[in-house]
Design a protein around this motif. Structure first.
Motif, PDB file in Angstrom:
ATOM      1  N   HIS A   1      -1.333 -17.276  47.520  1.00 46.97           N
ATOM      2  CA  HIS A   1      -0.691 -17.474  48.828  1.00 46.97           C
ATOM      3  C   HIS A   1      -0.326 -18.926  49.106  1.00 46.97           C
ATOM      4  CE1 HIS A   1      -4.218 -19.229  50.938  1.00 46.97           C
ATOM      5  NE2 HIS A   1      -4.938 -18.438  50.159  1.00 46.97           N
TER       6      HIS A   1
ATOM      7  N   GLN B   1       2.816 -10.314  50.702  1.00 46.45           N
ATOM      8  CA  GLN B   1       2.134 -10.407  51.998  1.00 46.45           C
ATOM      9  C   GLN B   1       2.876 -11.400  52.894  1.00 46.45           C
ATOM     10  OE1 GLN B   1      -0.699  -7.660  51.121  1.00 46.45           O
ATOM     11  NE2 GLN B   1      -0.852  -8.842  53.016  1.00 46.45           N
TER      12      GLN B   1
ATOM     13  N   SER C   1      -0.012 -13.088  57.070  1.00 43.47           N
ATOM     14  CA  SER C   1      -1.328 -12.623  56.642  1.00 43.47           C
ATOM     15  C   SER C   1      -2.372 -13.720  56.758  1.00 43.47           C
ATOM     16  CB  SER C   1      -1.253 -12.110  55.195  1.00 43.47           C
ATOM     17  OG  SER C   1      -0.424 -10.973  55.096  1.00 43.47           O
TER      18      SER C   1
ATOM     19  N   MET D   1      -7.464 -10.567  51.745  1.00 49.24           N
ATOM     20  CA  MET D   1      -6.145 -10.825  52.314  1.00 49.24           C
ATOM     21  C   MET D   1      -5.836  -9.713  53.317  1.00 49.24           C
ATOM     22  SD  MET D   1      -3.459 -12.741  52.459  1.00 49.24           S
ATOM     23  CE  MET D   1      -3.591 -13.814  51.030  1.00 49.24           C
TER      24      MET D   1
ATOM     25  N   GLY E   1      -3.178  -8.368  56.296  1.00 51.87           N
ATOM     26  CA  GLY E   1      -1.886  -8.537  56.959  1.00 51.87           C
ATOM     27  C   GLY E   1      -0.788  -7.660  56.395  1.00 51.87           C
ATOM     28  N   TYR E   2       0.412  -7.924  56.873  1.00 50.43           N
ATOM     29  CA  TYR E   2       1.577  -7.127  56.484  1.00 50.43           C
ATOM     30  C   TYR E   2       1.930  -7.343  55.013  1.00 50.43           C
ATOM     31  CZ  TYR E   2       2.245  -7.300  61.599  1.00 50.43           C
ATOM     32  OH  TYR E   2       2.078  -7.236  62.965  1.00 50.43           O
ATOM     33  N   GLN E   3       2.391  -6.265  54.389  1.00 59.84           N
ATOM     34  CA  GLN E   3       2.848  -6.363  53.005  1.00 59.84           C
ATOM     35  C   GLN E   3       4.177  -5.624  52.824  1.00 59.84           C
ATOM     36  OE1 GLN E   3       1.708  -4.221  48.938  1.00 59.84           O
ATOM     37  NE2 GLN E   3       0.033  -5.549  49.604  1.00 59.84           N
TER      38      GLN E   3
ATOM     39  N   ASP F   1       0.001  -2.399  55.913  1.00 62.91           N
ATOM     40  CA  ASP F   1      -0.908  -3.358  56.558  1.00 62.91           C
ATOM     41  C   ASP F   1      -2.177  -3.454  55.718  1.00 62.91           C
ATOM     42  OD1 ASP F   1      -1.640  -5.209  58.440  1.00 62.91           O
ATOM     43  OD2 ASP F   1      -2.198  -3.755  59.977  1.00 62.91           O
ATOM     44  N   GLU F   2      -2.218  -4.451  54.857  1.00 59.39           N
ATOM     45  CA  GLU F   2      -3.295  -4.620  53.877  1.00 59.39           C
ATOM     46  C   GLU F   2      -4.647  -4.871  54.534  1.00 59.39           C
ATOM     47  OE1 GLU F   2      -3.985  -5.316  49.464  1.00 59.39           O
ATOM     48  OE2 GLU F   2      -2.792  -4.030  50.781  1.00 59.39           O
TER      49      GLU F   2
ATOM     50  N   ARG G   1      -6.206  -3.359  56.756  1.00 60.62           N
ATOM     51  CA  ARG G   1      -6.272  -3.263  58.225  1.00 60.62           C
ATOM     52  C   ARG G   1      -5.907  -1.856  58.705  1.00 60.62           C
ATOM     53  NH1 ARG G   1      -3.815  -8.408  60.957  1.00 60.62           N
ATOM     54  NH2 ARG G   1      -1.857  -7.497  60.218  1.00 60.62           N
TER      55      ARG G   1
END
Length: 230
Positions: A89, A119, A122, A129, A131-133, A146-147, A149
């Motif tokens: 990241h 991602q 995130s 990690m 957040g959005y993917q 949504d990783e 979550r």
């Protein structure tokens, strides 16, 4: 008397001409300010093509799993199975932006799941990690997931993309976030959009590339850029 009338007419004509120029001046100034306000944000390269400067892994032990070759960020060797999900990241966070890149996912689905993702917005929580993917891979192309979550948020529409997608070749991804609206594009084709309604979800975070655990796979990313939307 006639001369006096002529003078008045000339003054009226000059006044109208002056007002016309004044009106035109304000129109031009207003238009210029609008144009300036709509200038696109500066595009920044997130990858220098040679090193992983500006990037880091969630788990320091995974640093050896990400490398640069042929001007691309890569993970997986195409020989061994991917044992666990790994993430690389950015060290900087982004909120409203347009992210672009080229990517290539290759592997044999007979050996296991061949999957990757990007991602965005995130955060790293407890070594994970979150957040959005923007999803990559057969059965998941163009999805928003949504990783760690909430799971899948929006499915990708492949009705048009299926004619242009190169499943084992180079493709392009665009991720656009403005406020609560998320939009994904693969090869210029919009796959899905999502409107976030939960105010508790962070609207800023890192960009991260991922390779998913599973089969014998390799993921490659190049020409990664971002334009922040003001």
């Amino acid at each position: 008397m006639r001369a006096y009338s002529n003078n008045i007419l000339e003054m009226n004509s000059l006044s109208k001409l002056f007002l016309s120029f004044l009106f035109l001046f304000f129109i031009l100034v207003f238009s210029s300010s609008n144009v300036c306000g709509q200038l696109p944000a500066k595009t920044i390269s997130l990858f220098d093509g040679k090193t992983l400067k500006g990037w880091k892994t969630v788990n320091p032990a995974d640093e050896k799993l990400w490398f640069v070759a042929d001007s691309a960020i890569k993970s997986g060797d195409g020989v061994n199975k991917i044992l666990s999900n790994t993430y690389l990241h950015t060290t900087q966070e982004y909120g409203d932006f347009e992210f672009r890149c080229l990517f290539r996912l290759s592997g044999d689905p007979k050996t296991g799941l061949i999957n990757s993702g990007i991602q965005y917005r995130s955060i790293v929580v407890g070594g994970k990690m979150v957040g959005y993917q923007a999803d990559i891979g057969s059965g998941y192309w163009g999805d928003i997931y949504d990783e760690h979550r909430r799971g899948k948020l929006a499915g990708g529409d492949l009705s048009t993309l299926t004619h242009l997608l190169k499943e084992d070749g180079w493709n392009s991804y665009i991720i656009r976030c403005k406020g609560n609206l998320h939009e994904l594009y693969i090869n210029g084709i919009k796959t899905c959009e999502y409107l976030e309604k939960d105010p508790k979800i962070p609207n800023k975070g890192v960009i991260s590339v991922q390779i998913h655990s599973g089969g014998v796979a390799q993921i490659e990313f190049r020409d990664l850029t971002i334009s922040e939307i003001r």
